[in-house]
Design a protein around this motif. Sequence first.
Motif, mmCIF file in Angstrom:
data_model
loop_
_atom_site.group_PDB
_atom_site.id
_atom_site.type_symbol
_atom_site.label_atom_id
_atom_site.label_comp_id
_atom_site.label_asym_id
_atom_site.label_seq_id
_atom_site.Cartn_x
_atom_site.Cartn_y
_atom_site.Cartn_z
ATOM 1 N N ARG A 128 0.345 -0.938 -0.537
ATOM 2 C CA ARG A 128 0.146 0.137 -0.058
ATOM 3 C C ARG A 128 0.689 0.854 -0.195
ATOM 4 O O ARG A 128 2.276 0.967 0.778
ATOM 5 C CB ARG A 128 -0.921 -0.251 1.380
ATOM 6 N N ASP A 129 0.062 1.728 -0.847
ATOM 7 C CA ASP A 129 0.995 3.247 -1.294
ATOM 8 C C ASP A 129 0.160 4.655 -0.380
ATOM 9 O O ASP A 129 -0.826 4.801 -1.262
ATOM 10 C CB ASP A 129 1.853 3.673 -2.795
ATOM 11 N N VAL A 130 0.135 5.294 0.727
ATOM 12 C CA VAL A 130 -0.697 5.828 1.220
ATOM 13 C C VAL A 130 -0.640 7.513 1.192
ATOM 14 O O VAL A 130 0.777 7.250 1.669
ATOM 15 C CB VAL A 130 -1.131 5.229 2.627
ATOM 16 N N PRO A 131 -1.260 8.374 0.346
ATOM 17 C CA PRO A 131 -0.826 10.345 1.404
ATOM 18 C C PRO A 131 -0.454 9.886 2.651
ATOM 19 O O PRO A 131 -1.730 9.477 3.005
ATOM 20 C CB PRO A 131 -1.921 10.335 0.156
ATOM 21 N N ILE A 132 0.566 10.769 2.803
ATOM 22 C CA ILE A 132 -0.511 10.938 4.484
ATOM 23 C C ILE A 132 -0.887 11.679 4.429
ATOM 24 O O ILE A 132 -1.559 11.699 5.535
ATOM 25 C CB ILE A 132 1.652 12.678 4.934
ATOM 26 N N ALA A 133 -1.798 12.956 3.669
ATOM 27 C CA ALA A 133 -2.818 13.346 4.077
ATOM 28 C C ALA A 133 -4.571 12.243 3.874
ATOM 29 O O ALA A 133 -4.576 12.846 5.367
ATOM 30 C CB ALA A 133 -3.853 14.232 2.608
ATOM 31 N N ASP A 134 -4.568 11.341 3.635
ATOM 32 C CA ASP A 134 -5.429 10.051 4.189
ATOM 33 C C ASP A 134 -4.665 9.638 4.837
ATOM 34 O O ASP A 134 -5.526 9.211 6.342
ATOM 35 C CB ASP A 134 -5.252 9.318 3.085
ATOM 36 N N TYR A 135 -3.885 9.465 5.696
ATOM 37 C CA TYR A 135 -3.428 8.868 6.706
ATOM 38 C C TYR A 135 -3.788 9.562 8.464
ATOM 39 O O TYR A 135 -3.869 8.943 8.845
ATOM 40 C CB TYR A 135 -1.649 8.135 7.336
ATOM 41 N N LEU A 136 -3.270 11.334 7.970
ATOM 42 C CA LEU A 136 -4.270 12.262 8.848
ATOM 43 C C LEU A 136 -5.202 12.265 8.901
ATOM 44 O O LEU A 136 -5.765 12.428 9.967
ATOM 45 C CB LEU A 136 -3.051 13.806 8.759
ATOM 46 N N ASN A 137 -6.053 12.177 8.174
ATOM 47 C CA ASN A 137 -7.031 12.205 8.082
ATOM 48 C C ASN A 137 -7.989 11.303 8.821
ATOM 49 O O ASN A 137 -9.001 11.635 9.875
ATOM 50 C CB ASN A 137 -7.815 12.424 6.501
ATOM 51 N N ASN A 138 -7.558 10.597 9.308
ATOM 52 C CA ASN A 138 -7.400 8.769 9.460
ATOM 53 C C ASN A 138 -7.523 9.132 11.312
ATOM 54 O O ASN A 138 -8.102 8.978 12.182
ATOM 55 C CB ASN A 138 -7.083 7.622 8.825
#
Length: 148
Positions: A72-82
């Motif tokens: 998985r390659d996750v943009p940090i924005a998605d990680y932070l939104n979570n």
Amino acid sequence: MPIRPMLLTITAVLALSLGAQAQTARTDDALIQETLLNYLEGGTNGDTTRLIKAFHPSASMKLVDFKTGQFRDVPIADYLNNARKTAGQKSERTTHIVRYEYAGTAAQARVEIDYPTFRFIDFFNLLKINNEWKIVSKIVSRQDTPSK
């Protein structure tokens, strides 16, 4: 006779230069530790403002999903939104900085986050941008803790 004053001047300039380099090194150590602690303590305490501060906006997170085994390659924005979903909630975990090293404006670090049943091991690449160290990439692994 003019050699002695010149030698003293060169020695003084060299001492000032070495002192400035040592000060920069201490400053970089402190700044890198601050960035890593923003990540660790921000996550532990549900402080998303502090967590966000640790990352460059274009950072990414890469992992092999522990459930599916898929990359998985996750943009940090998605990680932070979570992370925002649990804002203000303290996590039951302990954290520590295992190590870091840097050269110029680039650094690497390893941190570990222990939960009751598993551990996250995070490897970071950081860059010094406008005199601030920012995490630009995060690679994470999860290890289950053996039952006692």
